[in-house]
Design a protein around this motif. Structure first.
Motif, mmCIF file in Angstrom:
data_model
loop_
_atom_site.group_PDB
_atom_site.id
_atom_site.type_symbol
_atom_site.label_atom_id
_atom_site.label_comp_id
_atom_site.label_asym_id
_atom_site.label_seq_id
_atom_site.Cartn_x
_atom_site.Cartn_y
_atom_site.Cartn_z
ATOM 1 N N ALA A 139 -7.336 4.963 5.931
ATOM 2 C CA ALA A 139 -6.242 5.268 5.007
ATOM 3 C C ALA A 139 -6.698 6.160 3.855
ATOM 4 O O ALA A 139 -5.923 6.984 3.358
ATOM 5 C CB ALA A 139 -5.644 3.972 4.468
ATOM 6 N N ASP A 181 -3.816 -1.401 3.790
ATOM 7 C CA ASP A 181 -4.315 -0.111 4.244
ATOM 8 C C ASP A 181 -4.865 -0.237 5.662
ATOM 9 O O ASP A 181 -5.568 -1.194 5.980
ATOM 10 C CB ASP A 181 -5.441 0.386 3.330
ATOM 11 N N ARG A 192 -0.103 3.937 1.020
ATOM 12 C CA ARG A 192 -0.532 4.715 2.175
ATOM 13 C C ARG A 192 0.174 4.281 3.457
ATOM 14 O O ARG A 192 -0.089 4.826 4.528
ATOM 15 C CB ARG A 192 -2.050 4.588 2.355
ATOM 16 N N SER A 215 0.831 -1.190 0.000
ATOM 17 C CA SER A 215 0.000 0.000 0.000
ATOM 18 C C SER A 215 0.874 1.250 0.000
ATOM 19 O O SER A 215 1.802 1.374 0.801
ATOM 20 C CB SER A 215 -0.907 0.012 1.237
#
Length: 329
Positions: free
Chosen positions: A127, A123, A25, A23
């Protein structure tokens, strides 16, 4: 990239392909244990993007990464003989590669390696809020309209979005509710982004979130502290007591916005009076305003939101009007 051709593959031991995703994020380098274990055990690790944010951390961990963008045939060939090849997926994904692997597998003419999708990181809840902050930042910088907005100019939209949210709740429309919550959230993020630019007292969305987190923790001692609350009434008592200490207000009317709708204002004042245990007679007069005030106070005492009650009656009136219009037509 050197690899066997499909005609020379080891059909007895075609190997293993691992597509490693992560991810964007989550901070680079924070990969799961299965991801690290697979990276260290792989015969080859490939990545098409030399600037991939994970690569410095993977290499620092002692894993050799080759910068390569193999075709499906080349990748399958690289796995021949029981080898494991890890492909570190790019942020945009590797659509051409995965489509090519799917075509090869569907042809039935190739002994395919085991194919595994391995998420290296997931995530966290919330997120997508990071995406919203990033998008809002770009819009503020690049959009001719958004870049000129101020707190004062946006104030009316905040009111409108709040009313539309209430309407979605009362309609029971789940799709509309989700959308209107997003519109309200946008107002919060937009105002916070504008606030970053203040010359003397700037603050960010993180400051906004940090403030409400501290407030929630402080006002829920029965959750985060030693206090006990078994009923909603006890929770409300904790909240009001803590809030009173925080605000140190001279009057129970402090903090009640006078610009809110009249029925809501009357109900809020009545609630403050009742919670404080004050004996304040409701003013009387000849105008209809005093009659509405008395009705709002009576509704609040009965546990009825007079604003919501009037909106419900207004909806019934609207339906009656539409029915009358239909009959007239």
């Amino acid at each position: 990239m050197n690899a066997d051709t499909p005609d020379t593959l080891d059909a007895e031991n075609p190997g293993r392909i691992v597509l490693l995703t992560a991810s964007h994020r989550v901070a680079p380098g924070l990969l799961s244990w299965p991801a690290w274990r697979t990276l260290h055990a792989a015969d080859r690790v490939l990545c098409a993007d030399e600037a991939h944010p994970q690569l410095p951390y993977v290499r620092e961990a002692g894993v050799t990464v080759e910068i390569a963008a193999p075709t499906a045939e080349e990748l399958v060939g690289a796995c021949a003989g029981g080898r494991t090849v890890v492909v570190v997926a790019t942020g945009e994904g590797d659509r051409a590669l995965t489509d090519g692997l799917a075509r090869m597998a569907g042809s039935g003419r190739v002994s395919m390696p085991d194919l595994e999708l391995l998420p290296g990181s997931y995530d966290l809840p919330g997120a997508r809020l990071l995406d919203l902050v990033e998008v809002m930042d770009r819009i503020r910088r690049e959009c001719p309209w958004s870049s000129q907005q101020t707190h004062e100019g946006l104030a009316k939209y905040g009111i409108e979005e709040a009313y539309e949210l209430v309407e979605a709740i009362e309609d029971g429309d789940r799709d509309e509710l989700r959308e209107e919550l997003g519109d309200v959230l946008l107002q919060v993020v937009f105002h916070a982004r504008i606030a970053e630019e203040h010359a003397e007292e700037p603050f960010s969305i993180d400051d906004v979130a940090g403030t409400i987190v501290e407030k929630l923790i402080h006002r829920h001692p029965h959750v985060f502290g030693e206090e006990r609350a078994e009923t909603p009434e006890e929770v409300k008592e904790h909240w009001l007591r803590t809030k009173a200490v925080e605000k140190q207000r001279a009057s129970v009317t402090d903090g009640v916005p006078l610009g809110q709708p009249g029925l809501a204002l009357a109900a809020k004042l009545a609630s403050r009076v009742r919670s404080a245990g004050l004996d304040v007679p409701v003013p009387s007069g000849d105008s209809i305003g005093y009659e509405l005030l008395a009705l709002a106070v009576r509704a609040e005492a009965a546990g009825v939101d007079p604003e919501a009650a009037l909106r419900a009656a207004g909806r019934a009136y609207r339906d009656a009007i539409r029915t009358a219009e239909g009959q007239g037509a």
